[in-house]
Structure formats: structure tokens, C-alpha cells
Design a protein around this motif. Structure first.
Motif, PDB file in Angstrom:
ATOM      1  N   CYS A 106      -2.994   1.229  -4.698  1.00 16.93           N
ATOM      2  CA  CYS A 106      -3.977   0.802  -4.361  1.00 16.93           C
ATOM      3  C   CYS A 106      -5.107   2.075  -4.153  1.00 16.93           C
ATOM      4  O   CYS A 106      -4.455   3.204  -3.921  1.00 16.93           O
ATOM      5  CB  CYS A 106      -4.267  -0.118  -3.161  1.00 16.93           C
ATOM      6  SG  CYS A 106      -3.679   0.628  -1.769  1.00 16.93           S
TER       7      CYS A 106
ATOM      8  N   ASP B 227       0.171  -5.165  -3.965  1.00 19.27           N
ATOM      9  CA  ASP B 227      -0.841  -3.963  -3.853  1.00 19.27           C
ATOM     10  C   ASP B 227      -0.138  -2.666  -3.601  1.00 19.27           C
ATOM     11  O   ASP B 227      -0.964  -2.229  -2.809  1.00 19.27           O
ATOM     12  CB  ASP B 227      -2.036  -4.549  -3.041  1.00 19.27           C
ATOM     13  CG  ASP B 227      -2.823  -5.910  -3.177  1.00 19.27           C
ATOM     14  OD1 ASP B 227      -2.655  -6.278  -4.290  1.00 19.27           O
ATOM     15  OD2 ASP B 227      -3.315  -6.236  -2.308  1.00 19.27           O
TER      16      ASP B 227
ATOM     17  N   ALA C 182      -4.079  -2.566  -6.968  1.00 15.88           N
ATOM     18  CA  ALA C 182      -5.495  -3.231  -6.731  1.00 15.88           C
ATOM     19  C   ALA C 182      -6.088  -2.019  -6.576  1.00 15.88           C
ATOM     20  O   ALA C 182      -6.805  -1.471  -5.591  1.00 15.88           O
ATOM     21  CB  ALA C 182      -5.387  -3.718  -5.352  1.00 15.88           C
TER      22      ALA C 182
ATOM     23  N   ASP D  47       0.743  -1.117   0.090  1.00 16.10           N
ATOM     24  CA  ASP D  47      -0.057  -0.109  -0.002  1.00 16.10           C
ATOM     25  C   ASP D  47       0.834   1.320  -0.124  1.00 16.10           C
ATOM     26  O   ASP D  47       0.638   2.314   0.637  1.00 16.10           O
ATOM     27  CB  ASP D  47      -1.048   0.187   1.351  1.00 16.10           C
ATOM     28  CG  ASP D  47      -1.864  -1.266   1.196  1.00 16.10           C
ATOM     29  OD1 ASP D  47      -2.014  -1.717   0.181  1.00 16.10           O
ATOM     30  OD2 ASP D  47      -2.517  -1.458   2.229  1.00 16.10           O
TER      31      ASP D  47
END
Length: 846
Positions: A786, A783, A810, A760
Motif C-alpha cells: 500500500c 492491503d 491499495a 500493510d
């Protein structure tokens, strides 16, 4: 036994012989805890309870606060609900949502300010002491969702524990301020502190810790917060001597002090906006928000306001009546101002955009005919009864529901409620219905759009399988010819009750709907007369016209263009946009200070009956002289983390003025320690000396996508260049969500910015946001890009670190474009060779 007797004899002797030695302690009530949480460390206890040690004021106790299912965010804000309040302890919905303390030596009373985003929510307060059989409720008063509520509870006990729990487990609860009072033994000489705001209406004043008396030599932080229309000038003492020119500063109390915060009035001006062409007033958005005084939208002098004319599927912005043709304009508030946005509508019957409040028999937001103005959208049960839905309109719930203003069913799923409306389509053919649907929690996976001419016999127009939770999905249909000219046309959006239930188990139906528009072709009346041009922008012969803009032609009736129409400006061919009575021709790239002629050939424009204009339309104008760009100066030049935080504080203070604040960062390490979510508001530039050597770093003490970010952008028009952002969270065990940049604003630009983390790394936390990156580098393992919104990644390097079997990005949420990658490259882990480029995040980063 002899020892005990001797001790008792000695004590009696002291009391009888020397009574002056047995003096009563000097006890006074003081606030031993007084916080708005901005001075506490961040906590995320979503996965397991977390304990923090808090040292009390005055009594110097070490008290344990245990958070379970609670996020404590020193920089947290929910401006749409709670305005300028910053810092909170939020009980997370669906979790325990509990704050428990260890025992205080004594407590006289407790005060806390809590808020909620809906009704019947907030915190319940309980206490427990050695004399209590269990937890005793002190308050279960709910919070007012509009203003919040102060709760005060008397305790007057020793060895007391406190506990707050979420009153409504499926919803969030917010605590913004907390005060715990106790009787404290005073052993030092005392001094008094009196705070004054001058004039009183100029602002508010506070001290931390808060008290009227302090130990001599104590250090307190004095803070002055100005009100709208006033500027803070200085702090001064009773003799008129200046104590500080900073609105917040540290003061040593060696003697009694009367401190006055001096404010001075500022010029303020009103801004009025209007709309034409069937639009609603809320479609013109002003940023920053105005202060409403006496029904007028007021701004402080010098504030730069951005006016944006928004559009929807049936209404297109054409121009401002003051002459501008771009949908977004900047207005400097140096006098009272008034602007009107002109719109042109396509052929439509009715529409609901769910901006305004309303959840039961909701009238149309847009209606092209008078008999459809009273048309309503209802939530109907199979037995014919109706009820209101959960109102997630923009007014009731700013930001809407999963990024869109909407209606949410939220009735018992076993009761089988559905959405229904009835319209008059007498004057229309070729009827088309557009809408969007979504589910959260529990819902039937297949939704039907059906129509009826009598309200009894229903026919299917469209069937849509919703692809997953929290995804807005188009539900659209072209209705058959039997619906043409129907004086009564029923429409309903109803689940296929034979389809599977989707989502998480819940008693309520989470089916939601938004953006309903019914479009059709109206009856054409042939008056035998060609359209007449009644207005044009720019005016013929106008000067100082923008080199990028649009030509707007307005006629006396609805028009259409002939096929192969070729309008021109100079040697440029223009594409037309036809909407109702208006034809718009966007253009760009004209030369400055040059003469141009716009030409639309004869026989290009006709009314809907085919009556054609037989003459050319020509406009001549001169473009603007090249704008003069004045050399800019930095507002702050910083060299370390402390200087950066102070500069951001000043920049955030003036963010709402619309004036850009520029911060230059010398090469170096800007260590923010464990500080998370350092906020960057609107119109701020962070420019480093070099991407490789200018690094802003924090070490998140907790894991979590919403609480760990190095920087948090909450405003618009933010610019960052030549900087590295690094989250140095302890990745032991190769797990953890540690964000470098939580991008929650809009229209932000990053150039030559490197982000170093693990999971993230970049989080676009706003489904309506738009950001642009150029020549940036983003590192992570899984991810690491995101969120939602529209982000354009141009020539950006995505560097995959040392974790296999996962994905880089993501994206989520309902957006226009989502993540767009142009000329980007992926480096790092080579999936073909099964090897890793790097051993750990950001080591040897390119």
C-alpha cells in the motif's frame, strides 16, 4: 489517645534532648525528566488513550504519562521542516492531542521545545495540584514554524500534575524535548561533570541525564555532535587521556570529571549550479543538501553529490554544458565545482509550477514573452474581491500537498472562491491549457475550466468530475479558434456550484490546483533561411563518450523534423525528441572503446516556415574505455541485532557524504525487540547471507501504519539483498497494521528480500518515490502492499495469507506509474477452491 500523647511526648523529647538528630534534608534542584524522546518507547494513541510508565532521574518516581491522540515516535523525523531533529511527540490533527501525567512529588519548573509546520500551532501547558480548583494555564505560547520555541514555566508546587494540549486542533503539534525539574533529596556523595567542545565551533556536547552534579558511581551517556566542516576525534579528560573514540559512550562518574570532545576541521568546497534555456535555478536539485555559508553552497571534502536536472511539460533537459548528457550526474567534492544545465522549451505562453512561495496575485513561474511575465494567478470571490490561498508551494511546504506543490483554496466554502488568470496570446494560435486539480476535506465534486475574452462573458472549455479525495486529476482543454491571437484571454477554474459537495464536512473549501501550463503555436516568420547548427554534443571527434547517453543538436532557431526521419549511430536507428531549438537523440548499448558515426540525413531538419537544411549532419566519436570496477569491502560485518543497530548508526552518520556504506549480515536472527522505525538513510547496502536464514525482526508494541515498521528508509540509493524482514506484532483477533518496510526514500532497490507480516506489510510512503524489487516475496492478508509512488515489482511473489474477501494492494496518491507488476505470481489463498494455503502469517512460508 494514650498512644497519640506518647508519640507526641517522644517527639518533643527527641527534639529537645537531641537536636543534632533532627537535621534538614539536603535538597537540590535536578532534572528528573530530560528527554528528546529517542529513549522512550513508541506510542500510537489514535484509537484510544495509551499510558506509559516513566521512571524519573534522581528522584526515582514512577510517573504515568497518558497519551490521547498523540503519536510518540523515537525515530520520527520531518527533515523538510525540522532538519536533523529526531524523535517527537506529535499531537495528531483532528484528535484530542493531549499528554497528561500523574502527580509528581514536587516540580520547580518545566521546559519543553515544541515546533509546528505552520502558524498558530504548538502545545499549551497546564498544571493541577491539590490546591488548584482546576487546570491552570502555565503557557500557551505558539511555536515558531521555522525554528521551534523553548518554553519555560515556573511551577514550585507539590503533588503536581501536568497536561499538554494541542493549541490548534485541526493541525499537528510537535514536541521534541521535555525537561521537568524538581527538588531532590541528595543522600550520596556528589561528583561534578563539566563538558567542553574543543574548538567551541566544532560541535556540541550533552549528557543524559542532564545535570551538573551526580551521585558518585552514577552512569551517564556522553554525546558529541559535530558541526558542518568538523570531524569528531575523541573524548579526553583534563589530563589529556583518551576516554573514548566513540562520539556517544557510557561513562561511570566515580570522581569529578571534565570531559572534552575534540573536533578537527575538514576541507570544504563550494558547488555552483546554473541553468540555460528559460529554466529556473531550482530545477537543478542537489542531493545531499548543501550547507549555505556566506551565500555559497558548501560541502565537506569527499562528499559525492548527485545533481539532477528536473523537467516539466514545457522545458526539457538537453545536456550539461560540461558535456554530460544524462540528467543525473555524480560530482565528487574534491575542489570547488560549477555546473550548468541546458534546457530547451516547447512553444508555450505561461506556466505555474508552484515551486516558489506565493499565495496572492502569484506571478508566472515561466513566461515566454515579456508582457506575460507580470501575469498573475489570483483567488477571486464571486463579488470580484480577491484573497490569498493556502500556500503549499515546494518552498513553503516541502513535499507539497498530497505529493504536489500547489495552491489550496481554504476559504469558507460558502464564499465561493475560484482561481483566475489573464494572459496575452496575441502571437499564438492553437492554445491548449493543462492543469491538475484535487480536493481534500470539503469541495464541489465537479470543476470547470472556462475562458473569456472580456472578463464578463464566460464559456466552458472543460468539465471534470473529481473522482475522490486526495487524487490529482488532469483538467485540460484545447481552446476554440476565437481565442487565437487574443490580446486579452481570461481563464478560470471554478466549481460547478450545482454539483454535489464531496469529502468530509468542513467550513473551508479544499479545492487545490497545480501544474498550470498554457501552450500555443507562435506566429511563424519566414526569413527564407534554413536553420544553422550552432552546437552539438558530443563534439565531432570527441573521445571517452559514454556508451549510454544522447546526441544533442542545437540550432539558431526553432526547428522541426521531416516525417520518416531516420538518424543512426552505426547500425542503430535513433528516435528524436524535438523541443524548440534543440533535437535530442537518446541512445544506449554502444560498445566500449569503439568508433561511431552519427548521421542525420539531409533534408531532415527545417525551421517552422519550412526552410530545410540540404546537407547531412555527421558526428564521429569514440566511446569510453570499460570502467574498472575495484573489488568492494564490507564496512561492517554483523551477527546480532545490537551489532546491526550500531552498524546502521555509523552508516546513517555518513549517509550525507554520498559514499556507500556496506553491511553484511551473517545467517541468524537480528532481533530488534519492540524497536520500531529503525532508520536506513542514503547510500547504505544491507546484504544478508541468505534470504531464508537471515532475518531482521521486531515485535511492534503498537499497531499503526506510520509507527510500527521494522525498517524505515528515508534516503535514496539504498540496496537490500538476501534478507527477510519480519514484524512479529501480536495479531490476536486477526487485526493490526504492522509494517515490515516503510519505504519513504527514493531510487531504492530490493533483491531477494522477503517480508512477513499481516496488513500493510510493505508501505511506500512517498508519492514521489521510485523503487525497484526483483525476486522478492511479500506476505500478508489485506492491503499488504500500500501507499504511493512508483514501484516496479519484477518476478515478485505476492503471498496471500489466511484472510478472505480482501485485496492485496491499495495504491494511493498521484504518481507517474503507480505499482507496476512484471512476471509476478500470487500464491497462498486459493479463491477458486475457497481454501487457505496457510493457517497464520509466515508459517511454512515458501
Amino acid at each position: 489517645m494514650r498512644t497519640k500523647l506518647y508519640t507526641l511526648f517522644t517527639l518533643l523529647t527527641i527534639l529537645c534532648v537531641a537536636p543534632s538528630m533532627a537535621q534538614t534534608p539536603n535538597l537540590q534542584e535536578r532534572p528528573v525528566i530530560a528527554t528528546d524522546f529517542t529513549d522512550w518507547e513508541a506510542v500510537s494513541s489514535n484509537n484510544a488513550p495509551v499510558t506509559s510508565i516513566i521512571n524519573t532521574n534522581f528522584s526515582n518516581e514512577s510517573v504515568e504519562f497518558t497519551f490521547d491522540g498523540v503519536t510518540l515516535s523515537p525515530n520520527g523525523q520531518n527533515t523538510s521542516k525540522f532538519g536533523d531533529l529526531t524523535g517527537f511527540a506529535m499531537a495528531e490533527k483532528e484528535l484530542n492531542g493531549t499528554i497528561t501525567t500523574s502527580a509528581f512529588d514536587n516540580i520547580t519548573k518545566v521546559r519543553y521545545f515544541h515546533g509546528a509546520t505552520g502558524s498558530n500551532r504548538g502545545y499549551k501547558l497546564e498544571k493541577k495540584s491539590a490546591t488548584d480548583a482546576g487546570w491552570v494555564v502555565l503557557s500557551d505560547a505558539v511555536a515558531n514554524p521555522a525554528t521551534g520555541v523553548w518554553v519555560e514555566a515556573e511551577v514550585n508546587g507539590e503533588n503536581v500534575q501536568l497536561r499538554w494540549t494541542n493549541l490548534n486542533l485541526p493541525q499537528n503539534a510537535y514536541m521534541f524535548e521535555l525537561e521537568v525539574y524538581a527538588m531532590v533529596e541528595i543522600t550520596s556523595p556528589q561528583v561534578t561533570l563539566q563538558l567542553i567542545a574543543s574548538p567551541e565551533e566544532g560541535g556540541s556536547v550533552s549528557a543524559a541525564p542532564a545535570s551538573s552534579e551526580y551521585d558518585q558511581g552514577a552512569e551517564v551517556i556522553l554525546s558529541a555532535k559535530r558541526n558542518f566542516g568538523y570531524a569528531f576525534v575523541k573524548w579526553m579528560d583534563a589530563n589529556g587521556q583518551t576516554l573514548s573514540t566513540d562520539d556517544t559512550y557510557k561513562q561511570i562518574l566515580n570522581e569529578n570529571l571534565v570531559a572534552t570532545a575534540v573536533f578537527e576541521p575538514m576541507a570544504t568546497y563550494s558547488l555552483s549550479t546554473h541553468v540555460e534555456g528559460g529554466a529556473n535555478g531550482y530545477m537543478v536539485v542537489a542531493s545531499p543538501d548543501a550547507k549555505v555559508i556566506g551565500g555559497k553552497n558548501m560541502y565537506e571534502g569527499g562528499t559525492v553529490v548527485t545533481l539532477t536536472a528536473t523537467e516539466n511539460p514545457i522545458l526539457a533537459f538537453t545536456n550539461w554544458t560540461s558535456g554530460e548528457t544524462t540528467s543525473e550526474i555524480s560530482v565528487t567534492m574534491d575542489s570547488d565545482k560549477e555546473y550548468t544545465a541546458a534546457y530547451s522549451a516547447i512553444d508555450y505562453i505561461a506556466g505555474w509550477d508552484f515551486n516558489r512561495r506565493g499565495n496572492n496575485g502569484r506571478p508566472t513561474d515561466f513566461a515566454s514573452t515579456a508582457d506575460n511575465e507580470a501575469t498573475t494567478l489570483i483567488l477571486r470571490k464571486a463579488d470580484g474581491s480577491t484573497q490569498g490561498w493556502l500556500d503549499k508551494s515546494e518552498e513553503a511546504s516541502p513535499g507539497g500537498y498530497e505529493g504536489e506543490p500547489a495552491a489550496v483554496n481554504w476559504k469558507a466554502i460558502t464564499d465561493k472562491y475560484y482561481y483566475e488568470t489573464k494572459i496575452n496570446a496575441t502571437d499564438f494560435t492553437d492554445i491548449r491549457v493543462t492543469s491538475k486539480m484535487l480536493y481534500n476535506y470539503n469541495a464541489y465534486s465537479v470543476q470547470l475550466l472556462e475562458y473569456s475574452l472580456d472578463g464578463t462573458e464566460w464559456k466552458e472549455a472543460q468539465r471534470v468530475a473529481l473522482p475522490g479525495a486526495k487524487v490529482w486529476t488532469p483538467v485540460e482543454a484545447i481552446l476554440p479558434a476565437e481565442c487565437n491571437h487574443a490580446s486579452t484571454l481570461y481563464l478560470r477554474w471554478i466549481p460547478d456550484y450545482t454539483s454535489d459537495l464531496a469529502g468530509s464536512t468542513s467550513d473551508n473549501d479544499g479545492t487545490s490546483i497545480t501544474a498550470i501550463y498554457v501552450i500555443g503555436t507562435p506566429i511563424i516568420y519566414n526569413d527564407g533561411t534554413a536553420p544553422v547548427l550552432v552546437g552539438n554534443i558530443p563534439a565531432h571527434g570527441a573521445n571517452n563518450i559514454s556508451a549510454t547517453g544522447r546526441i544533442v543538436l542545437t540550432f539558431d532557431e526553432k526547428v522541426q523534423l521531416a516525417d520518416e526521419t531516420m538518424a543512426t549511430i552505426g547500425d542503430k536507428t535513433l528516435k528524436a525528441i524535438v523541443a524548440g531549438k534543440t533535437i535530442t537523440f537518446p541512445y544506449m548499448g554502444l560498445s566500449y572503446n569503439s568508433n561511431y558515426t552519427f548521421t542525420l540525413p539531409a533534408y531532415s531538419v527545417s525551421d517552422l516556415a519550412g526552410n530545410t537544411m540540404a546537407e547531412d549532419i555527421t558526428l564521429q566519436f569514440t566511446t569510453i574505455v570499460p570502467p574498472t570496477v575495484a573489488p568492494g569491502m564490507y564496512d561492517a560485518v554483523v551477527s546480532n541485532g545490537e551489532e546491526l543497530l550500531e552498524a546502521l548508526k555509523q552508516a546513517n552518520t555518513q549517509a550525507s557524504s554520498g559514499i556507500r556504506y556496506r553491511i553484511f549480515l551473517h545467517d541468524g536472527l537480528y532481533d530488534l525487540g519492540e524497536l520500531c522505525l529503525t532508520e536506513v538513510k542514503s547510500n547504505i547496502s544491507l546484504i544478508g547471507e541468505s534470504m531464508e536464514n537471515t532475518t531482521i525482526v521486531n515485535k511492534a508494541p503498537i499497531e499503526g501504519i506510520s509507527v510500527s515498521a521494522t525498517l524505515l528508509t528515508t534516503g535514496s540509493n539504498i540496496y537490500m539483498q538476501d534478507i527477510t524482514l519480519k514484524n512479529d506484532y501480536d495479531y490476536t483477533g486477526t487485526t493490526g497494521r504492522a509494517v515490515c518496510l516503510q519505504d519513504k526514500g527514493d531510487k531504492n532497490v530490493l533483491k531477494n528480500v522477503r517480508m512477513l507480516s499481516y496488513q500493510d506489510t510493505y508501505y511506500s510512503n512517498n508519492n514521489r518515490m521510485r523503487s525497484y524489487m526483483e525476486d522478492c516475496k511479500i506476505h500478508g492478508t489485506v492491503d499488504f502492499i500500500c501507499g504511493g509512488g512508483d514501484v516496479f515489482f519484477n518476478r515478485t511473489t505476492l503471498f496471500l495469507e489466511d484472510r478472505s474477501g480482501n485485496v492485496i494492494t491499495a495504491p494511493a496518491g498521484d504518481t507517474n506509474w503507480g505499482y507496476v507488476f512484471n512476471d509476478c505470481v500470487i500464491e497462498g489463498y486459493d479463491s477458486n477452491k475457497g481454501s487457505y494455503a496457510l493457517g497464520r502469517p509466515w508459517q511454512g512460508a515458501p
